[in-house]
Design a protein around this motif. Structure first.
Motif, PDB file in Angstrom:
ATOM      1  N   UNK A 110       0.834  -1.467  -0.145  1.00 20.70           N
ATOM      2  CA  UNK A 110      -0.430   0.365   0.176  1.00 20.70           C
ATOM      3  C   UNK A 110       0.686   1.046  -0.099  1.00 20.70           C
ATOM      4  N   UNK A 111       2.212   1.214  -0.025  1.00 19.61           N
ATOM      5  CA  UNK A 111       3.194   1.878   0.241  1.00 19.61           C
ATOM      6  C   UNK A 111       2.928   3.040  -1.056  1.00 19.61           C
ATOM      7  N   UNK A 112       3.361   4.283  -1.015  1.00 22.23           N
ATOM      8  CA  UNK A 112       3.232   5.659  -2.022  1.00 22.23           C
ATOM      9  C   UNK A 112       2.100   5.304  -3.110  1.00 22.23           C
ATOM     10  N   UNK A 113       1.134   5.296  -2.221  1.00 27.99           N
ATOM     11  CA  UNK A 113      -0.812   4.681  -2.880  1.00 27.99           C
ATOM     12  C   UNK A 113      -0.848   3.046  -4.030  1.00 27.99           C
ATOM     13  N   UNK A 114      -0.109   2.338  -3.809  1.00 23.77           N
ATOM     14  CA  UNK A 114       0.320   0.842  -3.799  1.00 23.77           C
ATOM     15  C   UNK A 114       0.844   0.823  -4.772  1.00 23.77           C
ATOM     16  N   UNK A 115       1.790  -0.415  -4.719  1.00 25.77           N
ATOM     17  CA  UNK A 115       2.289  -1.051  -5.778  1.00 25.77           C
ATOM     18  C   UNK A 115       2.281  -2.540  -5.786  1.00 25.77           C
ATOM     19  N   UNK A 116       2.948  -2.815  -6.984  1.00 24.79           N
ATOM     20  CA  UNK A 116       2.640  -4.290  -7.750  1.00 24.79           C
ATOM     21  C   UNK A 116       4.001  -4.701  -8.452  1.00 24.79           C
ATOM     22  N   UNK A 117       4.875  -5.698  -7.943  1.00 24.50           N
ATOM     23  CA  UNK A 117       5.561  -6.575  -8.678  1.00 24.50           C
ATOM     24  C   UNK A 117       5.289  -7.662  -8.557  1.00 24.50           C
ATOM     25  N   UNK A 118       6.235  -7.950 -10.365  1.00 23.28           N
ATOM     26  CA  UNK A 118       5.903  -9.894 -10.056  1.00 23.28           C
ATOM     27  C   UNK A 118       7.508 -10.480 -11.137  1.00 23.28           C
ATOM     28  N   UNK A 119       7.664 -11.457 -10.106  1.00 24.12           N
ATOM     29  CA  UNK A 119       8.688 -12.137 -11.071  1.00 24.12           C
ATOM     30  C   UNK A 119       8.823 -13.519 -11.041  1.00 24.12           C
TER      31      UNK A 119
END
Length: 199
Positions: A110-119
């Motif tokens: 939820x930090x900095x407005x929401x972030x997602x990562x997929x690897x």
């Protein structure tokens, strides 16, 4: 749930910080092993794991409320993997294991407005064991490692002594590296073991 509180008095003014954190972890693993011959063993498996962290914190420095990114953080990490390996024992003195791990990693914060990562990662490994004479064993190994995340890095923190705020991370990637090792072991009896290793 973990709760922490700290306070610092300077020039008659109190600085204070409070924090709570709650974690949850779920993991599942299934393996299948097949031995088509006396010298060959095949193994495959799947794993799935989910980690969740919720953290809230508040801080006042010299009586002023601090607004820090990550002071109300929710983080979800999910990993799934397919594993496969083969162990070959051609003689009573030599054994070889070759395997690999295909891993899918996803992260939502939820930090900095929401972030997602997929690897997606591929982590191969290989081991060769050679039993020498008189209790000596030589082992050669090589492996690619994919590290685990420290989810606490997504939480904001405050150092009251130095009046320093640290924002929670927006996103992180697992550390990746290779490990190569040559190991020489000598076993004497059931308890005595001499190990020499170069990595």
């Amino acid at each position: 749930e973990a709760v922490a509180s700290d306070s610092f008095l300077s020039s008659g003014v109190t600085s204070q910080s409070d924090s709570t954190r709650e974690t949850e972890e779920t993991a599942v693993r299934a393996d299948v092993r097949w031995r088509p011959s006396r010298s060959l063993t095949l193994e495959t498996g799947v794993t799935w794991a989910a980690n969740m962290l919720e953290g809230r914190s508040s801080a006042y420095i010299d009586g002023v409320e601090q607004d820090i990114d990550g002071d109300d953080a929710q983080v979800e990490e999910t990993r799934s993997a397919l594993l496969a390996s083969a162990t070959w024992i051609p003689t009573s003195r030599v054994s070889t294991t070759i395997g690999t791990r295909f891993e899918q990693f996803s992260l939502d914060t939820s930090n900095q407005g929401g972030a997602s990562l997929s690897l997606t990662d591929i982590a191969p490994r290989a081991d060769i064991n050679w039993s020498l004479s008189d209790g000596w064993t030589l082992r050669l190994s090589s492996e690619r490692n994919v590290g685990q995340l420290n989810l606490d890095q997504f939480l904001a923190s405050t150092d009251l002594n130095n009046s320093l705020n640290t924002a929670g991370a927006a996103t992180l990637e697992p550390q990746r590296d290779w490990t190569h090792a040559v190991t020489l072991e000598h076993r004497s009896g059931e308890r005595d073991l001499l190990r020499l290793e170069a990595a």
